[in-house]
Design a protein around this motif. Structure first.
Motif, PDB file in Angstrom:
ATOM      1  N   GLU A 116     -54.095  43.893  29.596  1.00 19.45           N
ATOM      2  CA  GLU A 116     -52.966  44.811  29.397  1.00 19.45           C
ATOM      3  C   GLU A 116     -53.308  45.869  28.352  1.00 19.45           C
ATOM      4  N   ASP A 117     -53.938  45.456  27.262  1.00 22.20           N
ATOM      5  CA  ASP A 117     -54.344  46.429  26.235  1.00 22.20           C
ATOM      6  C   ASP A 117     -55.383  47.405  26.781  1.00 22.20           C
ATOM      7  N   LYS A 148     -53.620  50.058  28.678  1.00 20.10           N
ATOM      8  CA  LYS A 148     -53.017  51.037  27.775  1.00 20.10           C
ATOM      9  C   LYS A 148     -54.065  51.996  27.235  1.00 20.10           C
ATOM     10  N   GLY A 159     -57.539  47.020  36.634  1.00 22.53           N
ATOM     11  CA  GLY A 159     -56.838  45.757  36.420  1.00 22.53           C
ATOM     12  C   GLY A 159     -57.226  44.700  37.436  1.00 22.53           C
ATOM     13  N   ARG A 188     -59.049  41.207  36.293  1.00 33.18           N
ATOM     14  CA  ARG A 188     -58.416  39.913  36.553  1.00 33.18           C
ATOM     15  C   ARG A 188     -59.317  39.035  37.412  1.00 33.18           C
ATOM     16  N   ALA A 205     -55.103  37.903  29.705  1.00 29.42           N
ATOM     17  CA  ALA A 205     -54.103  38.818  30.262  1.00 29.42           C
ATOM     18  C   ALA A 205     -53.678  39.856  29.238  1.00 29.42           C
ATOM     19  N   ARG A 206     -53.570  39.442  27.993  1.00 31.15           N
ATOM     20  CA  ARG A 206     -53.205  40.395  26.941  1.00 31.15           C
ATOM     21  C   ARG A 206     -54.297  41.431  26.752  1.00 31.15           C
TER      22      ARG A 206
END
Length: 505
Positions: free
Chosen positions: A116-117, A120, A136, A140, A112-113
């Protein structure tokens, strides 16, 4: 078939009588479909099971609630599981199961990290929020599939992505075409994997089809012993890859008859230029095989040379009025229109090559002296005068439309990712699109070179000498410029001789 032993039933009923957060007793899973149930309680009626079902990634044959949400007859559930899910194993939950759960949670947190990166990173490159949301979702989905198959991130390779592409699930909205994720969806996954490799989270992985493995030594030979550029190497590899199935796997069996037969098989749908490229690549491949001792050096001579006589063709061009229509077709009210107009003016006014424009840097523009430096096919830079209209268009693009990026290249993609052009191909596409908008359909050549030829032809017809044209085109030999003399009809009219048949030509 007994799915639950007496001991399992006893412990499940005991948990059912003492409501709480119990550790699961039985794990039912299908390694093919990645469906998993963790059973923790059995109601006193002997029919109602309680537990967890991993539903964020559902196989198509799973019916939600078949064993978990409503009273069911256990025998019916056993028949469903045996015939539909093909249960192959049943494990009692123990301390090992708890450690597996902790490992899954750690994997999910790390993944998940990374997602998220990745979001970004896409946001920094200017992607729209809707596009980032799509990335995303796909990432996932992929990570959940990896987790349910107990596959670590650092084990991801192209074969694994292909397995994911055809796996069977009923996850909504995930772009399935003919039981396979579509190309755009898989491209999102590969982009995520390349991002993980770039930040060092996983080993470097080459995505996509990279040609025949047998050609890797040929690639190294071209680079080390022939000093070929990457573009030349890719051209040879592409051509030889198409010919390998016809040539066969054993170079020791190659002979002149086979070489001629392969060439003849590829002549029907190919142009003269394509045949020349094919013969050149095949000749280079045979030289490599001869150098490595796997075929006879005499086979190189079996590849025919396709004749291409100098000055046998005419430069393809469009009239100056059509050039102005092409330039005017760009919309200066949009960022892309400002960029395309600047590119077209550089091509039309300075007769630049597509590569000159694609590789132009901000520091190559001398605003004070009105000059622009280009290197062309050589590393020797030449300063050319920057016409007023081209300079104005460049300035308007840089000030009003060019994205703010770290690269010093002048021309940047108008949609995310905001990166420079990787080659001269986008420049030719810009010219092609402008020709279509302007309605110019009388040009056989529809790339960047069309405007270069048109500029040279217009200069010559306006009274410029061949030497002057050669200087603008940065030709190293006057013979290269001589082909434009064939389109100078005014000059040719002074030297043409009467036709011997009596009629004037």
């Amino acid at each position: 078939m007994m799915l639950l032993t007496k001991d399992h039933r006893k412990r499940l009923i005991a948990n059912g009588q003492n409501r709480g957060d119990h550790v699961p007793i039985v794990k039912l899973f299908n390694p093919v479909g990645a469906a998993t149930w963790l059973l923790s309680e059995l109601d006193s009626d002997g029919d109602t099971l309680f537990g967890l079902c991993r539903v964020q990634h559902k196989p198509k044959y799973v019916e939600c609630g078949i064993m978990l949400s409503a009273p069911r007859d256990l025998a019916v559930c056993q028949v469903f599981l045996r015939t539909t899910l093909r249960i192959t194993s049943m494990l009692p939950t123990s301390q090992d199961e708890r450690s597996i759960t902790m490992s899954d949670e750690q994997f999910t947190t790390i993944a998940a990290r990374h997602i998220e990166d990745f979001g970004k990173h896409l946001r920094q490159q200017g992607y729209a929020e809707g596009t980032i949301k799509h990335y995303g979702h796909s990432c996932r989905h992929f990570v959940t599939w990896l987790d349910q198959h107990d596959i670590p991130l650092d084990a991801v390779d192209e074969e694994l992505i292909e397995r994911f592409a055809v796996h069977s699930c009923a996850c909504p909205g995930y772009f399935v075409q003919k039981a396979r994720r579509n190309a755009q969806y898989l491209a999102s996954i590969r982009r995520f994997v390349r991002h993980l490799a770039a930040i060092g989270a996983i080993p470097e992985m080459v995505c996509g089809k990279q040609g025949d493995d047998r050609l890797h030594p040929f690639r190294d030979w071209l680079s080390r012993h022939r000093g070929a550029s990457e573009r030349t190497i890719l051209g040879h590899l592409h051509m030889v890859t198409k010919l390998l199935p016809q040539l066969g796997d054993d170079p020791a069996c190659y002979d002149a008859a086979l070489i001629n037969r392969v060439i003849l098989q590829n002549l029907e749908s190919a142009s003269r230029v394509s045949v020349q490229q094919m013969c050149g690549s095949l000749r280079m491949y045979l030289r490599y095989l001869a150098a490595s001792g796997t075929c006879s050096p005499a086979l190189v001579g079996a590849v025919p040379r396709i004749p291409r006589w100098r000055l046998a063709t005419l430069p393809r061009y469009i009239l100056s009025d059509d050039v102005e229509r092409v330039i005017a077709s760009c919309d200066p009210a949009t960022p892309r229109g400002l960029r395309d107009r600047a590119i077209l003016l550089l091509l039309a006014r300075l007769a630049l090559r597509g590569g000159d424009v694609a590789n132009l840097h901000l520091e190559d523009i001398d605003w004070d002296n009105g000059l622009i430096r280009v290197a062309g096919k050589t590393k020797h830079a030449v300063a050319l005068p920057l016409p007023q209209d081209a300079g104005d268009a460049l300035l308007a693009y840089i000030e009003r439309a060019r994205p703010i990026v770290t690269s010093t290249k002048v021309f940047i993609r108008s949609i995310a990712p905001f990166v420079p052009f990787a080659s001269s191909s986008p420049i030719s596409i810009i010219v092609r699109d402008a020709l279509q908008r302007a309605g110019v359909d009388n040009a056989n050549l529809r790339g960047a070179y069309l405007l270069r030829h048109s500029a040279a032809t217009h200069m010559l017809r306006s009274g410029a000498t061949l030497d002057a044209v050669g200087a603008v085109l940065r030709h190293r030999s006057p013979e290269t410029t001589a082909i434009y003399a064939k389109v100078d009809t005014t000059m040719l009219a002074h030297v043409v001789q009467p036709w011997i048949g009596g009629a004037s030509c």
